[in-house]
Design a protein around this motif. Structure first.
Motif, mmCIF file in Angstrom:
data_model
loop_
_atom_site.group_PDB
_atom_site.id
_atom_site.type_symbol
_atom_site.label_atom_id
_atom_site.label_comp_id
_atom_site.label_asym_id
_atom_site.label_seq_id
_atom_site.Cartn_x
_atom_site.Cartn_y
_atom_site.Cartn_z
ATOM 1 N N ALA A 96 0.820 -0.471 -0.078
ATOM 2 C CA ALA A 96 0.196 0.099 -0.220
ATOM 3 C C ALA A 96 1.096 0.997 -0.072
ATOM 4 O O ALA A 96 0.532 2.098 -0.561
ATOM 5 C CB ALA A 96 -0.872 0.032 1.303
ATOM 6 N N LEU A 97 1.683 1.007 0.994
ATOM 7 C CA LEU A 97 3.019 2.661 0.696
ATOM 8 C C LEU A 97 4.620 2.543 -0.328
ATOM 9 O O LEU A 97 4.381 4.283 -0.932
ATOM 10 C CB LEU A 97 3.306 2.490 2.176
ATOM 11 N N GLY A 98 3.773 1.612 -1.298
ATOM 12 C CA GLY A 98 4.901 1.551 -1.944
ATOM 13 C C GLY A 98 4.953 1.388 -3.643
ATOM 14 O O GLY A 98 5.573 1.498 -4.005
ATOM 15 N N GLY A 99 3.248 1.480 -3.712
ATOM 16 C CA GLY A 99 2.521 1.916 -4.495
ATOM 17 C C GLY A 99 2.675 3.448 -5.297
ATOM 18 O O GLY A 99 3.073 3.213 -6.178
ATOM 19 N N LEU A 105 4.799 -1.622 -10.043
ATOM 20 C CA LEU A 105 3.411 -2.240 -11.394
ATOM 21 C C LEU A 105 2.471 -2.875 -10.747
ATOM 22 O O LEU A 105 1.119 -2.379 -12.340
ATOM 23 C CB LEU A 105 4.493 -4.434 -11.783
ATOM 24 N N ALA A 106 1.738 -3.141 -9.920
ATOM 25 C CA ALA A 106 0.550 -3.427 -9.646
ATOM 26 C C ALA A 106 -0.418 -1.618 -9.834
ATOM 27 O O ALA A 106 -1.823 -1.225 -10.573
ATOM 28 C CB ALA A 106 0.278 -4.039 -8.640
ATOM 29 N N PHE A 107 0.755 -0.245 -9.795
ATOM 30 C CA PHE A 107 -0.320 0.682 -9.170
ATOM 31 C C PHE A 107 -0.343 0.385 -11.036
ATOM 32 O O PHE A 107 -1.570 1.538 -11.681
ATOM 33 C CB PHE A 107 0.451 1.205 -8.647
ATOM 34 N N GLY A 108 0.844 0.736 -11.888
ATOM 35 C CA GLY A 108 0.476 0.991 -13.098
ATOM 36 C C GLY A 108 -0.683 0.699 -14.462
ATOM 37 O O GLY A 108 -1.080 0.850 -14.849
ATOM 38 N N ARG A 109 -0.509 -1.149 -13.900
ATOM 39 C CA ARG A 109 -1.482 -1.791 -14.486
ATOM 40 C C ARG A 109 -2.822 -1.093 -14.484
ATOM 41 O O ARG A 109 -3.623 -0.823 -15.484
ATOM 42 C CB ARG A 109 -1.125 -3.282 -14.502
ATOM 43 N N ILE A 110 -2.791 -0.608 -12.580
ATOM 44 C CA ILE A 110 -3.924 -0.437 -12.527
ATOM 45 C C ILE A 110 -4.768 1.011 -13.517
ATOM 46 O O ILE A 110 -5.814 1.059 -14.108
ATOM 47 C CB ILE A 110 -4.707 -0.442 -11.233
#
Length: 201
Positions: A29-32, A157-162
């Motif tokens: 949650a903080l790393g995104g 990566l997850a944040f970018g994908r979202i």
């Protein structure tokens, strides 16, 4: 003299897996938001010059978090300190996910996230020593750090994908806003620090 649990003993305790799960979620949650901070701010209408002036606040607040957080861990029950400092950035993620905001609001949110980043490592190291002792400290810390690294490694990566799928960072930031207080609350389940019998080194 070394006191504490062996590695195999610690891995059988529920406290170990509570810490592992909490750190996995918190680090995600903080790393995104951090590596995507420039994109988040620009999406909300801030110009490039303003974004450039705000992003260094992450590092400065992380330094403050490391110092102040360490002092708090030495003086108060560590799970409570972790709950407050690692849960508060939920507000920052919620703010960053909503509409447009001014420079002061963005700075406040960034400072909250950076401050929490500064104490993450300290919380992990401190809880490992207090709940499992020093007998197998290095091995247990290494295993728990894997969970921390996994969350912080996948998050960007997850944040970018979202962002690509939803055309914005809002959903990812809202997910962090919900996850942070829930994960931080897990630390409160750890209870009192155990006392270990001394054995010969």
């Amino acid at each position: 003299r070394l006191v504490g649990l062996t590695q195999s003993e610690a891995l059988k305790t529920w406290r170990f897996w509570i810490i592992a799960l909490a750190m996995l979620i918190v680090s995600f949650a903080l790393g995104g938001p951090v590596p995507n901070l420039e994109g988040i701010l620009k999406d909300r209408g801030l110009d490039a010059a303003t974004v450039l002036s705000l992003t260094p606040l992450i590092g400065l607040s992380a330094i403050a978090g490391r110092i102040i957080g360490g002092l708090l861990l030495d003086r108060f029950w560590a799970p409570a300190v972790a709950f407050v400092i690692l849960g508060l950035p939920s507000v920052a993620c919620w703010v960053l996910s909503h509409g447009t905001y001014d420079t002061a609001t963005a700075a406040f949110a960034i400072l909250m996230i950076g401050f929490a980043l500064g104490i993450e490592y300290d919380v992990l190291a401190y809880l490992t020593s207090r709940y499992f002792g020093l007998k197998a400290y290095s091995g247990l810390y290494a295993i728990l750090y894997v969970f921390f690294a996994l969350g912080s490694g996948i998050a960007p990566l997850a944040f970018g994908r979202i962002k690509d799928v939803t055309d914005g960072y809002g959903p990812a930031l809202l997910a962090s806003a919900v996850a942070l207080p829930l994960a931080a609350a897990l630390f409160l389940l750890l209870g009192r620090y155990p006392r270990f019998e001394e054995t010969e080194a």
